[in-house]
Design an enzyme around this catalytic site. Structure first.
Site, PDB file in Angstrom:
ATOM      1  N   THR A 119       0.829  -1.207   0.000  1.00 35.04           N
ATOM      2  CA  THR A 119       0.000   0.000   0.000  1.00 35.04           C
ATOM      3  C   THR A 119       0.863   1.257   0.000  1.00 35.04           C
ATOM      4  O   THR A 119       0.617   2.188  -0.777  1.00 35.04           O
ATOM      5  CB  THR A 119      -0.952  -0.012   1.219  1.00 35.04           C
ATOM      6  OG1 THR A 119      -1.939  -1.029   1.003  1.00 35.04           O
ATOM      7  CG2 THR A 119      -1.657   1.319   1.395  1.00 35.04           C
ATOM      8  N   THR A 173      13.603   5.721  10.648  1.00 35.52           N
ATOM      9  CA  THR A 173      14.620   4.722  10.973  1.00 35.52           C
ATOM     10  C   THR A 173      14.310   3.435  10.218  1.00 35.52           C
ATOM     11  O   THR A 173      13.195   2.946  10.246  1.00 35.52           O
ATOM     12  CB  THR A 173      14.636   4.447  12.490  1.00 35.52           C
ATOM     13  OG1 THR A 173      14.928   5.672  13.155  1.00 35.52           O
ATOM     14  CG2 THR A 173      15.677   3.401  12.851  1.00 35.52           C
ATOM     15  N   CYS A 230      -8.520  -6.857   1.453  1.00 37.34           N
ATOM     16  CA  CYS A 230      -8.485  -5.423   1.760  1.00 37.34           C
ATOM     17  C   CYS A 230      -9.852  -4.770   1.644  1.00 37.34           C
ATOM     18  O   CYS A 230     -10.035  -3.635   2.055  1.00 37.34           O
ATOM     19  CB  CYS A 230      -7.493  -4.704   0.867  1.00 37.34           C
ATOM     20  SG  CYS A 230      -5.801  -5.197   1.229  1.00 37.34           S
ATOM     21  N   ASN A 239      -4.875  -9.593  -8.471  1.00 35.79           N
ATOM     22  CA  ASN A 239      -4.867 -10.319  -7.196  1.00 35.79           C
ATOM     23  C   ASN A 239      -6.121 -11.154  -6.968  1.00 35.79           C
ATOM     24  O   ASN A 239      -6.101 -12.097  -6.196  1.00 35.79           O
ATOM     25  CB  ASN A 239      -4.688  -9.345  -6.031  1.00 35.79           C
ATOM     26  CG  ASN A 239      -5.710  -8.222  -6.028  1.00 35.79           C
ATOM     27  OD1 ASN A 239      -5.923  -7.563  -7.053  1.00 35.79           O
ATOM     28  ND2 ASN A 239      -6.348  -7.998  -4.907  1.00 35.79           N
ATOM     29  N   GLN A 264       1.623  -9.633  -6.647  1.00 35.56           N
ATOM     30  CA  GLN A 264       1.285 -11.049  -6.783  1.00 35.56           C
ATOM     31  C   GLN A 264       2.266 -11.804  -7.689  1.00 35.56           C
ATOM     32  O   GLN A 264       2.113 -13.006  -7.912  1.00 35.56           O
ATOM     33  CB  GLN A 264      -0.142 -11.197  -7.348  1.00 35.56           C
ATOM     34  CG  GLN A 264      -1.229 -10.594  -6.461  1.00 35.56           C
ATOM     35  CD  GLN A 264      -1.461 -11.374  -5.165  1.00 35.56           C
ATOM     36  OE1 GLN A 264      -1.161 -12.562  -5.085  1.00 35.56           O
ATOM     37  NE2 GLN A 264      -1.964 -10.697  -4.150  1.00 35.56           N
TER      38      GLN A 264
END
Lengths: 393, 393
Positions: free
Chosen positions: A72, A243, A331, A152, A185
């Site tokens: 995403t 980080t 999702c 997907n 995918q």
């Protein structure tokens, strides 16, 4: 009870080799790669090595690899970043109607709130988009084309290399739009060479390829104009501050390495099981339609529509038998709308509602397939009997 | 060689209890929380439990907790999200000159590219900002105030509860600006109750509190207007799309739990060691100045300026002795500019250049402190001898 996990497209287990590769950076070598001391340097070396590994697989340069927090984020960085950086050249974007929501919603946001114009290409009944379609949609102000490598939900593999070649041919290297592909995918089965694919931006996701969740990659071709979507420290050339999750990056690289090393063998093995499952279901269950392309299809994807039933109900019935499948993308599972992917391929609403996806994986065996072929037909029959939408009763 | 890691503010090792808590979700229970089957439900249950744990510690509701990929993303979501959602009420933001770059750069982006006006408050010589300063900067069009809980470089603890109370008092509950605090350095030592702090948004980061890297939290008070910075699936109320990193969330919750449970005991232990180190260095090394507040200071933070030397050189000399420290934030270590934090407190350029941060942690012992007190003075002396900037030679 026997358990058969057939939802690898939603997420895959962590490969134990990947876990072992990550472990030292989780427990011992925890230094911040931006620190100038020895623990920091160890972290930086591991990160640089991971970047090199990914670059090599993609036939890219290490400097073209950005690690993100997942598919995403990579899609958002690709689309928002390229749109914002290139909007002085035009505000037209080409995509397809059946992209993953991380692409579709991001482009719709640009359209709705930032004055971009979008052409949404319609796939054919098998889920294919052609280079000709993309060419026909091109305008002088087209700055971005985003088309997925493999769908997907229905597994159709799109001709990314052809589309990429056509874009370059039409406009030449200089004036062409940025070409992005969501390849989340793909790594288990397909070639990821960005040279052969002619893509400028490519999204990858650790959690779909037996790697860690919360880690992704965005390949950014040298020279591609792109802006960051987050701001902060100098990390990753300022394009992705924060980080660095060294253990995650190491895991992502290892997962990609394993996937690509085994892709031919694993593809051949799964195509056989996939076709057994598809043919077996069609033989045993009437009023069943295959979604997606018969041949240009991910080796692990089976997607069918069962007339007169709700896919969600079937998922729950299968779950009670230890079979784990889905109706489509996890999702959007909170929504009860029919799959936008299957609707896009022109299937009627009733068929889209009864869709079911099995996504096979490394652990899948012939015994698993036989178990599904034994358990599924009576469940479909039972659901059809009690279905309020059963029009053929 | 003895190794003494004194850079816990840059990043901390993963607590072994945290690792153990994460492990099942890395290796066995890998389901996507959005999937409707049993493995998905296991993932969802673990994620919900992690959210509950975090909420309880913050005295918040589970629905107010968003998991992110780290402190940088949480800061970006807080600032961009609140600015975009509230800009119809005004475009003025108040912050300080010495925020972490994830806050500062994000606000500067809004100022530079999106027409926001910003007041940058100047801390006093000890690094303090008062509620009166914030009140004096308030305008009718102020929509966002972002002030850190404790400074990551000099350790000064800011009066967030007082500032929060003053904002509510001035404007009332309805018309007040959104109040955000970056609390990344706080959880080991300070109270995180969002009720007591009167904050609307609070950033936390796993990698700074013996939790996993690549995971953060943004607390979002119910009713706070905020927009997402990424688009995609329905996850986390659409505010943070993307398949959830369950193992990471579980680790974040566990890390926060351990930190908060031990905070009083660990604070008392480290204050003693911190003060021994500060006093010991001042006694042994001439021309040395403490940066930050003497008392309102993180128990693990020691920050000194050594006149006539470069902090970077000292970091490297210390590294050769197995002592791992930093000049300031790792997130800006690639730059050789003096610390913006120390410059903001009004220190002259030469002192800012010679700054050194030791950040103590759970593994720090009195023997470590004594080792530093033995090794550091001759290194400073040696560097001063060869320093081209040694004005007092």
């Amino acid at each position: 009870m026997k358990e058969v996990y057939l939802d690898h497209a939603a997420t895959s287990p962590l490969d134990l080799q990947v876990f072992e590769a990550m472990k030292p950076y989780l427990t011992e070598d925890f230094g911040n790669p931006s620190s100038f001391h020895t623990p920091g340097k160890k972290g930086k070396d591991a990160m640089d090595q991971a970047r090199e590994t990914v670059a090599k697989i993609l036939e890219a340069r290490a400097s073209e690899i950005i690690f993100t927090s997942g598919g995403t984020e990579s899609d958002n960085l690709a689309i928002l970043g390229a749109a914002w950086a290139n909007q002085d050249q035009g505000k037209h974007i080409i995509t397809t109607k059946f992209e993953h929501h991380a692409v579709l919603e991001t482009i719709q946001y640009l359209e709705r709130e930032q004055g971009f114009e979008v052409t949404y290409l319609t796939p054919d009944a098998d889920g294919l988009i052609t280079a000709e379609q993309v060419m026909a949609a091109m305008r002088p102000n087209t700055i971005l084309v985003s088309i997925m490598y493999a769908n997907n939900e229905i597994g159709t593999i799109l001709p990314i290399a052809e589309i990429g070649k056509a874009i370059v041919k039409l406009r030449g290297e200089k004036a062409r739009p940025v070409f992005h592909t969501d390849a989340c995918q793909a790594p288990e089965y397909l070639d990821l060479s960005v040279e052969k694919l002619h893509v400028d931006l490519m999204t990858l996701n650790g959690g779909k390829i037996y790697g860690p969740k919360g880690v992704g990659v965005l390949y950014i071709r040298k020279g591609t104009k792109i802006k960051p979507i987050m701001h902060g420290g100098h990390q990753q050339k300022g394009l992705r501050p924060g980080t660095e999750n060294v253990a995650g990056f190491v895991g992502m690289a290892k997962a990609l390495e394993i996937a690509q090393k085994n892709k031919q063998k694993e593809s051949a093995r799964l195509v056989k099981l996939r076709d057994q499952l598809m043919a077996g279901i069609q033989k045993r269950v009437p009023k069943t339609y295959i979604n997606g392309h018969a041949i240009k299809r991910l080796p692990n994807n089976v997607n069918l529509s069962f007339l007169d039933i709700e896919g969600e109900a079937l998922v729950l019935y299968l779950d009670a038998q230890g079979i784990y499948a889905s109706t489509g993308s996890a999702c959007t599972s909170a929504s009860l709308d029919p799959s936008h992917v299957i609707v896009a391929t022109g299937r009627p609403f009733e068929e889209a509602h009864g869709s079911l996806r099995f996504s096979l994986g490394r652990s899948t065996t012939e015994a698993d397939i036989n178990y599904v072929l034994e358990k599924l037909p009576p469940l479909v029959e039972k659901l059809r009997e009690i279905s309020p939408v059963n029009l053929s009763k």
